[in-house]
Scaffold this active site. Structure first.
Site, short mmCIF file in Angstrom:
data_model
loop_
_atom_site.label_atom_id
_atom_site.label_comp_id
_atom_site.label_asym_id
_atom_site.label_seq_id
_atom_site.Cartn_x
_atom_site.Cartn_y
_atom_site.Cartn_z
N GLY A 79 -10.33 -5.46 7.45
CA GLY A 79 -10.32 -4.73 8.60
C GLY A 79 -11.15 -3.71 8.59
O GLY A 79 -11.12 -2.78 7.99
N HIS A 80 -12.39 -3.97 9.41
CA HIS A 80 -13.39 -2.73 9.52
C HIS A 80 -13.11 -2.25 10.75
O HIS A 80 -13.36 -2.92 11.47
CB HIS A 80 -14.72 -3.20 9.34
CG HIS A 80 -15.29 -3.83 8.19
ND1 HIS A 80 -15.03 -3.01 7.11
CD2 HIS A 80 -15.47 -4.95 7.64
CE1 HIS A 80 -15.50 -3.79 5.99
NE2 HIS A 80 -16.08 -4.95 6.18
N LYS A 132 -15.26 1.74 4.62
CA LYS A 132 -16.63 1.29 3.90
C LYS A 132 -17.56 1.06 5.17
O LYS A 132 -18.72 1.26 4.96
CB LYS A 132 -16.34 -0.16 3.43
CG LYS A 132 -15.57 -0.03 2.11
CD LYS A 132 -15.60 -1.31 1.58
CE LYS A 132 -14.05 -2.02 1.95
NZ LYS A 132 -12.96 -1.76 1.64
N GLN A 136 -11.91 -5.31 0.99
CA GLN A 136 -10.75 -5.04 0.15
C GLN A 136 -11.51 -4.11 -0.71
O GLN A 136 -12.50 -3.26 -0.34
CB GLN A 136 -10.33 -6.21 -0.75
CG GLN A 136 -9.43 -7.13 0.27
CD GLN A 136 -10.13 -8.22 0.88
OE1 GLN A 136 -10.94 -8.89 0.46
NE2 GLN A 136 -9.91 -8.29 1.96
N ASP A 153 -9.32 -0.26 2.59
CA ASP A 153 -9.39 0.62 3.79
C ASP A 153 -9.79 1.82 3.62
O ASP A 153 -9.35 2.91 3.92
CB ASP A 153 -7.81 0.61 4.11
CG ASP A 153 -7.29 -0.59 4.48
OD1 ASP A 153 -7.78 -1.34 5.32
OD2 ASP A 153 -6.19 -0.83 3.99
P1 IMP Z 1 -3.92 -11.30 0.61
O1 IMP Z 1 -5.40 -10.83 0.56
O2 IMP Z 1 -3.58 -11.43 2.28
O3 IMP Z 1 -3.70 -12.59 -0.20
O4 IMP Z 1 -3.21 -10.21 0.42
C1 IMP Z 1 -3.10 -9.55 -1.23
C2 IMP Z 1 -2.80 -8.16 -1.31
O5 IMP Z 1 -4.03 -7.60 -0.85
C3 IMP Z 1 -1.94 -7.36 -0.31
O6 IMP Z 1 -1.44 -6.27 -0.84
C4 IMP Z 1 -2.65 -6.92 0.82
O7 IMP Z 1 -2.02 -6.01 1.71
C5 IMP Z 1 -3.84 -6.66 0.22
N1 IMP Z 1 -5.03 -6.50 1.02
C6 IMP Z 1 -5.73 -7.72 1.53
N2 IMP Z 1 -6.90 -7.45 2.18
C7 IMP Z 1 -6.71 -5.91 2.40
C8 IMP Z 1 -7.74 -5.10 3.29
O8 IMP Z 1 -8.80 -5.24 3.62
N3 IMP Z 1 -7.36 -3.91 2.97
C9 IMP Z 1 -6.41 -3.31 2.28
N4 IMP Z 1 -5.47 -4.31 1.52
C10 IMP Z 1 -5.94 -5.58 1.86
#
Ligand code: IMP
Length: 426
Positions: A40-41, A16, A222, A13
């Protein structure tokens, strides 16, 4: 043959899309190489706000958007996003999807939710989108790939095999209903013909493009500290968002990447569980959250907020070999008297200025702050470094000294144009 990777330097977040926007029309291909619709963009184009979870941000410009083999694809979400964009007049017809990308199915989402519930207070805080279970199946060699959609009998066999053990778990351990393999296969097959024209040998397409000297932008989702190998394991996502993931997740060799741009927010946020030394659990944290609108675009969860942690960014700069840093949301820090920046940790009475090797130490890290002078002025209209107040310039320069790469761009507001560019990103 410019291959450029954009990677988050913190826990995601970072904004990017803002940096990728600056490359704009000069990019020929925009590639997602890891993760899925957990990303999430948020992009603001011509005053219109777009929230994308799966599609590359390049879908909104003239480049060819590409979903690489390293991505896990939820087809319902893919077509929902495409339909949403089409309804707003955005052309999505150039989208390419790797034949080797794995699919997220209903059972991955169910497994994600039930395992999180089962873990109780040891939960990861996942987005609940089935990301981890889809990657587990991939590594377990039980995954379903895009190309499987075009051989119905193989697809049915693979879905049945993937479900066999899961149904035992669902019924006997998690006390849930078994999932019907044929129903899952039917739901996937329903998308096959619409997907068919988008499916491509992405590795070949991208390497040919680089041979022609076209610009390929690899768009990280991520971030470094959510990487399954390099992040704060187990509080991470299940893929490799780091720059090297662009190679495995799309099929280009490391020699073809010549620019790695780390995106760092001017403060720090994190969603989900896991260590976060500079986290603010007080009114200051609430103020950062409100001023920065730190509410997740994917799950709507409040983001945890804290001060800039130079050790976190430096570790990412090292492991990704950042050539540049793009600092985002600097405008959010306007109005503070003093701005703390974490320059070291105190771990059990010892000071260190590098991220500790051990996770247990990281959990006990107490930030050591340097207090930089704040600024009152609204900086959202600044377009050159010289437009920034003296204290803002000093804040940026100090971050640059601490973080291990030059700062080449600064975000000063939500829209595409609200940037201070110091070095071109191409
Ligand atoms: P998962 O990717 O849904 O398995 O979540 C694993 C961890 O990554 C959790 O702490 C999520 O909140 C975090 N996470 C996954 N995608 C994002 C993102 O795009 N931004 C911030 N945190 C993320």
């Amino acid at each position: 043959m410019p291959g450029i990777v954009v990677v988050g330097a913190q826990w995601g977040d970072e904004g990017k899309g803002k940096a990728t926007d600056q490359l704009g029309d000069r990019v020929d291909y925009t590639v997602r190489y890891s993760g899925g619709n957990n990303a999430g963009h948020t992009l603001v184009v011509n005053g219109e706000k777009y929230a994308l979870h799966l599609l590359p941000s390049g879908i909104l410009n003239d480049s060819v958007p590409v979903i690489g083999n390293g991505v896990v694809v939820d087809l319902d979400v893919l077509f929902e996003e495409i339909d949403g964009l089409n309804a707003r007049g955005v052309d999505t017809s150039k989208l390419l999807v790797s034949a080797n990308a794995h699919l997220i199915t209903e059972y991955h989402q169910v497994m994600d939710k039930v395992t999180e519930r089962f873990l109780g207070n040891r939960r990861i805080g996942t987005t609940g989108r089935g990301i981890g279970p889809a990657y587990s199946d991939k590594i377990n060699r039980l995954g379903i790939r895009v190309q499987d959609l075009f051989d119905a009998s193989i697809l049915r066999q693979k879905v049945a095999a993937a479900l066999e053990q899961k149904n035992h778990l669902l019924v006997k351990v998690y006390n849930r209903r078994a999932i019907d393999a044929d129903q899952v296969a039917d739901a996937l097959l329903a998308h096959a013909e619409r997907l068919r024209p988008m499916v491509a040998d992405v590795t070949r397409v991208l390497n040919d493009a680089l041979d022609r000297d076209q610009v390929v932008l690899f768009e990280g989702a991520q971030a470094h500290h959510l990487d399954v190998d390099h992040g704060t394991y187990p509080y991470v996502t299940s893929s490799n968002p780091i720059a090297a993931g662009a190679c495995t997740g799309s099929g280009v060799g490391p020699m073809r990447i010549n620019r790695v741009i780390g995106i760092a927010k001017a403060y720090t946020t994190r969603v989900g569980e896991g260590p976060f030394p500079t986290e603010l659990l007080d009114a200051d944290g609430d103020r950062l959250r409100t001023d920065g609108a730190e509410f997740g675009t994917t799950t709507g969860r409040n983001r945890r907020c804290g001060w800039y942690d130079a050790l976190v960014v430096e570790a990412a700069a090292t492991a990704n070999a950042f050539t540049d840093i793009f600092l985002t949301k600097l405008d959010i820090l306007s109005g503070w008297e003093k701005i703390p920046v974490c320059v070291a940790y105190d771990i059990n009475g010892e000071r260190t200025d590098r991220l500790p090797m051990s996770q247990s130490d990281f959990h006990h890290a107490v930030p050591v702050y340097e207090y930089l002078d704040g600024w009152k002025a609204d900086i959202s209209g600044a377009r050159t470094f010289a437009d920034l107040p003296r204290n803002t310039q000093a804040y940026v320069r100090r971050l640059e000294e601490l973080s291990g790469a030059r700062i080449s761009g600064i975000g000063v507001g939500p829209s595409r144009e609200q940037v201070v560019m110091i070095n071109d990103l191409l």
